[in-house]
Enzyme design. Structure first.
Site, mmCIF file in Angstrom:
data_model
loop_
_atom_site.group_PDB
_atom_site.id
_atom_site.type_symbol
_atom_site.label_atom_id
_atom_site.label_comp_id
_atom_site.label_asym_id
_atom_site.label_seq_id
_atom_site.Cartn_x
_atom_site.Cartn_y
_atom_site.Cartn_z
ATOM 1 N N SER A 1 3.018 3.460 5.203
ATOM 2 C CA SER A 1 3.430 2.417 4.028
ATOM 3 C C SER A 1 4.870 2.158 3.847
ATOM 4 C CB SER A 1 2.752 2.898 2.689
ATOM 5 O OG SER A 1 1.421 3.352 2.805
ATOM 6 N N GLU B 1 8.912 2.434 -0.233
ATOM 7 C CA GLU B 1 8.449 3.916 -0.233
ATOM 8 C C GLU B 1 9.310 4.562 0.918
ATOM 9 O OE1 GLU B 1 5.217 7.038 0.930
ATOM 10 O OE2 GLU B 1 5.795 5.208 2.059
ATOM 11 N N ARG C 1 4.421 10.184 -4.818
ATOM 12 C CA ARG C 1 5.399 10.181 -3.693
ATOM 13 C C ARG C 1 6.812 10.292 -4.153
ATOM 14 N NH1 ARG C 1 1.277 9.363 -1.539
ATOM 15 N NH2 ARG C 1 0.767 7.907 -0.001
HETATM 16 N N1 EPU Z 1 -5.655 -4.024 1.460
HETATM 17 C C1 EPU Z 1 -5.683 -5.510 1.474
HETATM 18 N N2 EPU Z 1 -4.978 -5.839 2.832
HETATM 19 C C2 EPU Z 1 -3.976 -5.154 3.498
HETATM 20 C C3 EPU Z 1 -3.946 -3.866 3.218
HETATM 21 C C4 EPU Z 1 -4.749 -3.208 2.227
HETATM 22 O O1 EPU Z 1 -6.485 -6.251 0.976
HETATM 23 O O2 EPU Z 1 -3.652 -5.608 4.363
HETATM 24 C C5 EPU Z 1 -6.532 -3.401 0.216
HETATM 25 C C6 EPU Z 1 -7.416 -2.709 0.934
HETATM 26 O O3 EPU Z 1 -8.682 -3.477 1.306
HETATM 27 C C7 EPU Z 1 -7.975 -1.853 -0.313
HETATM 28 C C8 EPU Z 1 -6.607 -1.496 -0.828
HETATM 29 O O4 EPU Z 1 -5.707 -2.626 -0.591
HETATM 30 O O5 EPU Z 1 -8.761 -2.211 -1.093
HETATM 31 C C9 EPU Z 1 -5.856 -0.317 -0.553
HETATM 32 O O6 EPU Z 1 -5.522 -0.138 0.720
HETATM 33 P P1 EPU Z 1 -5.785 1.241 1.582
HETATM 34 O O7 EPU Z 1 -6.982 1.863 1.185
HETATM 35 O O8 EPU Z 1 -5.459 0.911 3.056
HETATM 36 O O9 EPU Z 1 -4.799 2.026 1.108
HETATM 37 P P2 EPU Z 1 -3.102 1.665 0.373
HETATM 38 O O10 EPU Z 1 -3.070 1.606 -1.050
HETATM 39 O O11 EPU Z 1 -2.613 0.473 1.237
HETATM 40 C C10 EPU Z 1 -2.294 4.148 0.133
HETATM 41 C C11 EPU Z 1 -1.001 4.930 0.818
HETATM 42 C C12 EPU Z 1 -1.309 5.350 2.142
HETATM 43 C C13 EPU Z 1 -2.665 6.095 2.295
HETATM 44 C C14 EPU Z 1 -3.831 5.247 1.855
HETATM 45 C C15 EPU Z 1 -5.077 6.022 1.819
HETATM 46 C C16 EPU Z 1 0.820 4.266 -0.684
HETATM 47 C C17 EPU Z 1 2.124 3.623 -0.650
HETATM 48 N N3 EPU Z 1 -0.142 4.501 0.814
HETATM 49 O O12 EPU Z 1 -2.220 3.163 0.966
HETATM 50 O O13 EPU Z 1 -0.344 6.264 2.271
HETATM 51 O O14 EPU Z 1 -3.053 6.620 3.680
HETATM 52 O O15 EPU Z 1 -3.671 4.877 0.432
HETATM 53 O O16 EPU Z 1 -5.150 7.124 0.645
HETATM 54 O O17 EPU Z 1 0.327 4.941 -1.480
HETATM 55 C C18 EPU Z 1 1.907 6.220 3.249
HETATM 56 O O18 EPU Z 1 2.176 6.589 2.333
HETATM 57 O O19 EPU Z 1 2.608 6.186 4.369
HETATM 58 C C19 EPU Z 1 0.556 5.976 3.439
HETATM 59 C C20 EPU Z 1 0.025 5.466 4.670
#
Ligand code: EPU
Length: 333
Positions: A233, A329, A161
């Protein structure tokens, strides 16, 4: 087009009602050059995209610039690859949809990410195992003096990012076009378990199937800014040492993580925020989205300050419980 005392309500997906002293849109690099020559871009100024990664905490007492540069043109191709140049003002998902229609592989995992082509290259957007830096060939810019410069991808200093374009001394550099190198050869990135599960059972995987799968995952997890103000995010996922990760994973069995190297592990901030009990909670008009705790939402009429107050409370809880600092972010203005 130059407007004064302009409401930014429709230019930030959080739906915060603030004003800019001046708001300028231009449709070509030539028009931007003319604005510069005419002395229209005076300090303070700020260039925005679709406003999908911004949080305004007050009116902006200066000039906001917004690109409407369009056009998607094939500049070169060989047997395997195609080089596509796109205007910075194109809606990102329209660009993805076009590439999928043309049968060009690469950007499909980035379907439905809000924002515009120019900002994608500034922010290094990413999702489902793909970052846009993997698909960028070069970035064309113009600075506040009207000088143009093309940055090869290797000179963009891309990381999670982040890019050279986010450095404070690059504030006077505006992206006009982005050139992508996409694949004509069928290949998909299905490293991400949620995406693999979503496409499982589809025979003969195609670009439209992968795009539809990504859209369906995102729609389940992420609120539509047209219905509920948000900027995706709100926080970045923090990176911790392997030792700290070991301690945490012994304490929290089943904790999700992404191993980056032998020494560094990324912990999902959304998971930690949920563990702190914030999922679905609100403070005033600002809330934590019920399906994804990494997303803060405007429940209606929230100010930037309301959202910051919620963000600060969440950061403190995560610090108290996990002794980990999480950082926004979203760009806070
Ligand atoms: N999780 C939870 N509770 C929550 C949210 C997430 O337990 O409320 C756990 C999920 O179960 C999973 C892990 O955390 O095991 C990761 O969650 P998720 O796959 O939803 O992805 P993220 O790490 O929360 C990142 C990016 C997103 C992108 C997704 C998919 C960042 C800051 N965010 O989110 O990007 O869509 O991966 O690749 O890196 C953005 O940057 O605005 C964005 C939406």
């Amino acid at each position: 087009m130059i407007q004064t005392d302009f409401s930014l309500l429709h230019h930030n997906t959080f739906g915060v009602d603030v004003k800019a002293k001046r708001f300028i849109e231009y449709s070509s690099a030539e028009e931007l050059y003319k604005l510069i020559l005419d002395g229209e871009i005076t300090d303070p100024y700020m260039h925005i995209g679709e406003g999908s990664n911004l949080l305004f905490t007050h009116d902006y007492a200066g000039t906001i610039l917004h690109s409407r540069i369009g056009g998607i043109v094939v500049v070169k191709e060989d047997i395997d690859s195609i080089w596509v140049r796109a205007g910075a003002g194109i809606n990102w998902d329209h660009f993805v949809a076009y590439c999928v229609e043309q049968g060009w592989y690469g950007v499909e995992n980035l379907s439905l990410i809000p924002g515009e082509v120019g900002a994608s290259a500034v922010q290094n957007i990413g999702a489902y195992g793909v970052e846009v830096k993997d698909l960028i060939d070069s970035v064309e810019t113009m600075n506040i003096y009207g000088e143009t410069k093309t940055f090869a991808v290797a000179d963009c200093k891309y990381s999670y990012r982040n890019s050279i374009f986010k450095q404070a001394d690059m504030k006077n550099v505006f992206v006009t076009h982005v050139c992508f190198k996409l694949s004509k050869v069928r290949k998909f990135v299905l490293d991400y378990a949620a995406l693999r599960d979503e496409v499982e059972g589809s025979d003969g995987l195609t670009l439209p199937i992968v795009r539809a799968a990504v859209i369906s995952i995102r729609k389940r997890k992420l609120p539509d800014p047209k219905e509920l103000g948000n900027a995706g995010s709100f926080f970045m996922n923090p990176v911790v040492s392997y030792e700290r990760f070991k301690e945490l994973s012994e304490e929290y069995l089943g904790m999700p993580y992404y191993q980056l190297s032998d020494t560094a592990v990324k912990i999902p901030a959304g998971w930690m925020i949920e563990q702190c009990g914030w999922k679905g909670k609100t403070i005033g008009a600002a809330g934590v989205y019920e399906n994804q705790a990494l997303v803060l939402v405007n429940k209606g009429g929230a100010t930037g300050q309301d959202i910051i107050a919620l963000s600060d409370a969440i950061r403190q809880s995560v610090k108290d419980k996990f002794n980990i600092d999480i950082t926004p972010e979203v760009n806070i203005i």
